[in-house]
Design a protein around this motif. Structure first.
Motif, PDB file in Angstrom:
ATOM      1  N   ARG A   1     -14.662   2.940  -7.774  1.00  0.00           N
ATOM      2  CA  ARG A   1     -14.126   1.710  -7.183  1.00  0.00           C
ATOM      3  C   ARG A   1     -15.246   0.876  -6.577  1.00  0.00           C
ATOM      4  O   ARG A   1     -15.039   0.167  -5.593  1.00  0.00           O
ATOM      5  CB  ARG A   1     -13.076   2.057  -6.123  1.00  0.00           C
ATOM      6  CG  ARG A   1     -11.889   2.850  -6.649  1.00  0.00           C
ATOM      7  CD  ARG A   1     -10.968   3.297  -5.522  1.00  0.00           C
ATOM      8  NE  ARG A   1      -9.982   4.257  -5.967  1.00  0.00           N
ATOM      9  CZ  ARG A   1      -8.739   3.940  -6.338  1.00  0.00           C
ATOM     10  NH1 ARG A   1      -8.344   2.694  -6.301  1.00  0.00           N
ATOM     11  NH2 ARG A   1      -7.905   4.876  -6.748  1.00  0.00           N
TER      12      ARG A   1
ATOM     13  N   ILE B   1      -8.594  -9.362   0.873  1.00  0.00           N
ATOM     14  CA  ILE B   1      -8.653  -8.361  -0.203  1.00  0.00           C
ATOM     15  C   ILE B   1      -7.246  -7.912  -0.586  1.00  0.00           C
ATOM     16  O   ILE B   1      -6.888  -7.827  -1.772  1.00  0.00           O
ATOM     17  CB  ILE B   1      -9.501  -7.158   0.235  1.00  0.00           C
ATOM     18  CG1 ILE B   1     -10.976  -7.544   0.371  1.00  0.00           C
ATOM     19  CG2 ILE B   1      -9.342  -6.002  -0.736  1.00  0.00           C
ATOM     20  CD1 ILE B   1     -11.664  -7.838  -0.927  1.00  0.00           C
TER      21      ILE B   1
ATOM     22  N   GLY C   1      -7.760  -1.208  -1.247  1.00  0.00           N
ATOM     23  CA  GLY C   1      -7.659  -0.803  -2.640  1.00  0.00           C
ATOM     24  C   GLY C   1      -8.309   0.524  -2.955  1.00  0.00           C
ATOM     25  O   GLY C   1      -8.690   0.765  -4.113  1.00  0.00           O
TER      26      GLY C   1
ATOM     27  N   GLU D   1     -16.830  -6.026  -3.265  1.00  0.00           N
ATOM     28  CA  GLU D   1     -16.133  -7.265  -2.930  1.00  0.00           C
ATOM     29  C   GLU D   1     -15.838  -7.331  -1.436  1.00  0.00           C
ATOM     30  O   GLU D   1     -16.073  -8.368  -0.785  1.00  0.00           O
ATOM     31  CB  GLU D   1     -14.841  -7.367  -3.734  1.00  0.00           C
ATOM     32  CG  GLU D   1     -14.046  -8.632  -3.452  1.00  0.00           C
ATOM     33  CD  GLU D   1     -12.682  -8.637  -4.134  1.00  0.00           C
ATOM     34  OE1 GLU D   1     -12.059  -9.718  -4.200  1.00  0.00           O
ATOM     35  OE2 GLU D   1     -12.248  -7.556  -4.581  1.00  0.00           O
TER      36      GLU D   1
ATOM     37  N   ALA E   1     -14.513  -2.814  -5.950  1.00  0.00           N
ATOM     38  CA  ALA E   1     -13.655  -3.136  -4.808  1.00  0.00           C
ATOM     39  C   ALA E   1     -14.428  -3.075  -3.495  1.00  0.00           C
ATOM     40  O   ALA E   1     -14.299  -3.956  -2.641  1.00  0.00           O
ATOM     41  CB  ALA E   1     -12.468  -2.180  -4.759  1.00  0.00           C
TER      42      ALA E   1
ATOM     43  N   HIS F   1      -4.337  -9.440  -0.018  1.00  0.00           N
ATOM     44  CA  HIS F   1      -3.527 -10.531  -0.575  1.00  0.00           C
ATOM     45  C   HIS F   1      -3.910 -10.826  -2.022  1.00  0.00           C
ATOM     46  O   HIS F   1      -3.029 -11.066  -2.870  1.00  0.00           O
ATOM     47  CB  HIS F   1      -3.711 -11.786   0.282  1.00  0.00           C
ATOM     48  CG  HIS F   1      -3.007 -12.988  -0.271  1.00  0.00           C
ATOM     49  ND1 HIS F   1      -1.641 -13.041  -0.467  1.00  0.00           N
ATOM     50  CD2 HIS F   1      -3.491 -14.193  -0.708  1.00  0.00           C
ATOM     51  CE1 HIS F   1      -1.314 -14.208  -0.974  1.00  0.00           C
ATOM     52  NE2 HIS F   1      -2.409 -14.927  -1.131  1.00  0.00           N
ATOM     53  N   ARG F   2      -5.169 -10.780  -2.332  1.00  0.00           N
ATOM     54  CA  ARG F   2      -5.614 -11.061  -3.701  1.00  0.00           C
ATOM     55  C   ARG F   2      -5.013 -10.084  -4.703  1.00  0.00           C
ATOM     56  O   ARG F   2      -4.705 -10.459  -5.839  1.00  0.00           O
ATOM     57  CB  ARG F   2      -7.145 -10.986  -3.775  1.00  0.00           C
ATOM     58  CG  ARG F   2      -7.856 -12.181  -3.154  1.00  0.00           C
ATOM     59  CD  ARG F   2      -9.359 -11.975  -3.254  1.00  0.00           C
ATOM     60  NE  ARG F   2     -10.103 -13.121  -2.693  1.00  0.00           N
ATOM     61  CZ  ARG F   2     -11.437 -13.181  -2.633  1.00  0.00           C
ATOM     62  NH1 ARG F   2     -12.164 -12.162  -3.097  1.00  0.00           N
ATOM     63  NH2 ARG F   2     -12.026 -14.237  -2.129  1.00  0.00           N
ATOM     64  N   SER F   3      -4.832  -8.836  -4.290  1.00  0.00           N
ATOM     65  CA  SER F   3      -4.363  -7.814  -5.223  1.00  0.00           C
ATOM     66  C   SER F   3      -2.880  -7.502  -5.057  1.00  0.00           C
ATOM     67  O   SER F   3      -2.388  -6.554  -5.662  1.00  0.00           O
ATOM     68  CB  SER F   3      -5.175  -6.532  -5.020  1.00  0.00           C
ATOM     69  OG  SER F   3      -5.095  -6.092  -3.672  1.00  0.00           O
ATOM     70  N   GLY F   4      -2.173  -8.276  -4.230  1.00  0.00           N
ATOM     71  CA  GLY F   4      -0.745  -8.046  -4.050  1.00  0.00           C
ATOM     72  C   GLY F   4      -0.417  -6.854  -3.178  1.00  0.00           C
ATOM     73  O   GLY F   4       0.693  -6.320  -3.248  1.00  0.00           O
ATOM     74  N   ARG F   5      -1.353  -6.419  -2.349  1.00  0.00           N
ATOM     75  CA  ARG F   5      -1.118  -5.273  -1.465  1.00  0.00           C
ATOM     76  C   ARG F   5      -0.931  -5.683  -0.009  1.00  0.00           C
ATOM     77  O   ARG F   5      -0.936  -4.839   0.881  1.00  0.00           O
ATOM     78  CB  ARG F   5      -2.283  -4.273  -1.552  1.00  0.00           C
ATOM     79  CG  ARG F   5      -2.435  -3.585  -2.895  1.00  0.00           C
ATOM     80  CD  ARG F   5      -3.478  -2.485  -2.803  1.00  0.00           C
ATOM     81  NE  ARG F   5      -4.761  -2.990  -2.315  1.00  0.00           N
ATOM     82  CZ  ARG F   5      -5.711  -3.500  -3.097  1.00  0.00           C
ATOM     83  NH1 ARG F   5      -5.528  -3.554  -4.407  1.00  0.00           N
ATOM     84  NH2 ARG F   5      -6.839  -3.937  -2.594  1.00  0.00           N
TER      85      ARG F   5
END
Length: 579
Positions: free
Chosen positions: A429, A494, A185, A435, A432, A496-500
């Motif tokens: 960021r 990370i 991210g 995390e 991010a 998968h959680r944000s759709g990347r």
């Protein structure tokens, strides 16, 4: 998530996947000998086939390039973002340039009542992977679907387990970092600028080396030398321009030149006509030599020999024929003589005319040569044009040399600016990176306890962006491999959680080589817990004895072992035969 990997060959042992942890085991059978090896059972082939179905190109040494698989058609079923049904991906080993996807997820045409499969190229398939699995918003983006998939499914054959932040040995760190920034991210555009500056620096160094070569150096050169050369050429141009400006051309010179050219053309035409007429004269003279009256005296002698007497009437007829022929011959001789005389007179006239023209031409040429004004002006103008072209070339080379010499300063300035921008972006960021760092720390401490202090370092430097996973270790291969495990698991969660990123992660059994059985058990248990909590899928291939070591320290493997159970026997491998 992946659902199944199948083939049209009935000997192929289809692999079926489920949610959460999936362990594909290669077992050593009771009848195995000391020479049998599970290296041929097909564990790594599962990884290679998944890459093949996700668009890997490969080459002559690729698994699917083997002639034994020439008629095999492989199929992968998986969940796909935006689809309620399963996506079926099919690719034939003998026709790798076309990939079939059903249903059609290209979205190039409106959905019809009778849905059909879409046949696409590997390049189109890569774009779909970037768009749907990795959430890329634009075609021709900086990220690469194939590179991202290599982080999701690492391959031992390409050196995927050498470093956490690379997926093959010769991979550019800038290319790898651009794609990792996407997964974590971070700003992909800033990371791509590092790559661009690196390419510019590489080009600059090559040009600098080329400039040192005695031949190639002439293409660019050094700015100081070119500046002096430009000054010298400019001085010569000034002198030439002044001479041309002061030059006076008399108009008669041009008229004389035109008349001399016209006379030259006339002389050439006369010579051509003379050649034809001389040839005609020779033909006529030979014809005159052949003209002669017919001789009929032989006839009386012939009749005497036959004891025959020519009658008066016969003699009269012969006399008439003889007179007629004599008349024809005399007329022919007269005509030839007249034509010969005419040609000789014509040739004589042409000779006189050519001589007169030659004398006039000589006078004109002497006038031109004695003056020489037109030739001198033409030479000056030619020299001026040549020097102007040379000056323009030198100026282009001078600009290139200046750009080359200034490029290093410019690149250094851009790098400093980029480093500052990346620092500011990381501060923006912070959530991010915190995390990601927290996840990596938690995963690593699950493996090695609280005695270590693992972390992820996000370090923008002048040369490139760095993402470095750190675990205090003794340099052993086992800990190195577990760093890769924790790093991949962190990046996958990370993303998968944000759709990347997709909802699956796949590791080959080589990742667990040299790893202590306690860390193997903890890693598998951690993968099971994380994949269940995050709604993801973790697939791993393992040798049965390595798995047994994890079981011996408390890991419960049975719920996670999937079909088939591969063996080291000729018909127990993935393909059902040895090749």
């Amino acid at each position: 998530m992946l659902h199944s990997l199948t083939s049209n060959d009935e000997r192929f042992q289809s692999v079926h996947f489920g949610p959460g942890l999936n362990i594909l085991v290669a077992e050593r059978t009771d009848i195995s000998t000391d020479t049998d090896s599970r290296n041929g059972s097909g564990k790594s082939s599962v990884i290679e086939l998944i890459h093949f179905l996700f668009g890997a190109q490969g080459g002559n040494k690729s698994l699917w390039a083997n002639e034994s698989l020439g008629r095999h058609v492989f199929t992968l079923e998986l969940d796909w973002p935006g689809l309620r049904e399963v996506l079926t991906v099919t690719r034939a080993a003998g026709r790798p340039n076309r990939i079939s996807v059903y249903p059609d997820v290209t979205r190039r045409a409106p959905q019809s009542l009778f849905e059909q499969a879409a046949e696409i190229s590997p390049k189109e398939w890569q774009w779909l992977i970037e768009r749907d699995l990795y959430g890329s918003s634009a075609e021709n983006a900086e990220i690469s679907g194939r590179t991202l998939m290599s982080f999701t499914v690492r391959r031992v054959g390409s050196g995927g387990f050498l470093e956490p932040t690379r997926t093959f040995a010769q991979q550019s760190p800038h290319d790898a970092m651009v794609n990792l920034c996407h997964l974590f991210g971070l700003d992909v555009g800033l990371a791509a600028r590092y790559r661009l500056l690196s390419n510019q620096e590489s080009t600059r160094k090559k040009l600098v080396e080329a400039a040192k070569d005695p031949v190639w150096g002439k293409i660019v050169g050094r700015s100081a030398e070119l500046r002096g050369e430009i000054g010298a050429v400019e001085q010569r141009l000034t002198e030439l321009e002044r001479q041309i400006a002061d030059f006076q051309v008399v108009p008669e010179y041009e008229n004389i030149r035109r008349e001399a050219d016209r006379i030259d053309q006339q002389i050439r035409a006369l010579r051509a006509s003379e050649a034809i007429e001389r040839r005609n004269l020779q033909d006529l003279e030979r014809a005159m030599e052949d003209v002669a009256e017919p001789d009929d005296r032989y006839m009386e002698a012939a009749y005497k020999q036959l004891n025959m007497i020519l009658g008066r009437e016969v003699r009269r007829r012969f006399d008439e024929v003889r007179a007629f022929h004599q008349t024809v011959v005399r007329n022919r001789e007269k005509q030839l003589s007249e034509e010969v005389a005419r040609l000789r007179e014509l040739l004589s006239e042409r000779g006189r005319r050519r001589q007169e023209l030659g004398e006039r031409q000589a006078v004109l040429l002497r006038t031109l040569n004695s003056g020489g004004a037109l030739d001198a002006l033409t030479s000056l103008q030619f020299a001026l044009a040549r020097e102007q072209a040379h000056l323009e070339s030198l100026r282009h080379r001078f600009q290139a040399a200046q750009a080359l010499e200034a490029s290093r300063r410019d690149i250094d300035a851009q790098r400093l600016e980029l480093e500052q921008e990346m620092i500011v972006d990381l501060e923006d960021r912070d959530a991010a990176t915190r995390e990601a760092n927290a996840l990596f720390n938690r995963y690593a401490r699950r493996l090695y306890g609280d005695g270590k202090n693992p972390y992820l370092a996000f370090s923008p430097t002048k040369q490139r962006m760095r993402i470095e996973p750190k675990i205090e270790d003794d340099g052993s291969r086992g800990i190195h491999n577990m760093v890769i495990f924790c790093f991949d698991l962190t990046a996958s969660v990370i993303a998968h959680r944000s759709g990347r990123g997709p909802d699956f992660l796949i590791h080959d059994s080589h990742l667990y080589d040299g790893v202590d059985e306690r860390q193997v058990a903890r890693a598998l248990q951690l993968a099971a817990e994380v994949s269940e909590a995050e709604g993801m899928q973790y697939i791993v291939t393992m040798n049965s004895d390595d798995l047994q070591k994890a079981i011996s320290v408390g890991f419960v493997a049975d719920p996670y072992i999937i079909e088939p159970h591969l063996t080291d026997q000729p018909y127990g491998g993935l393909f059902g035969f040895r090749f």
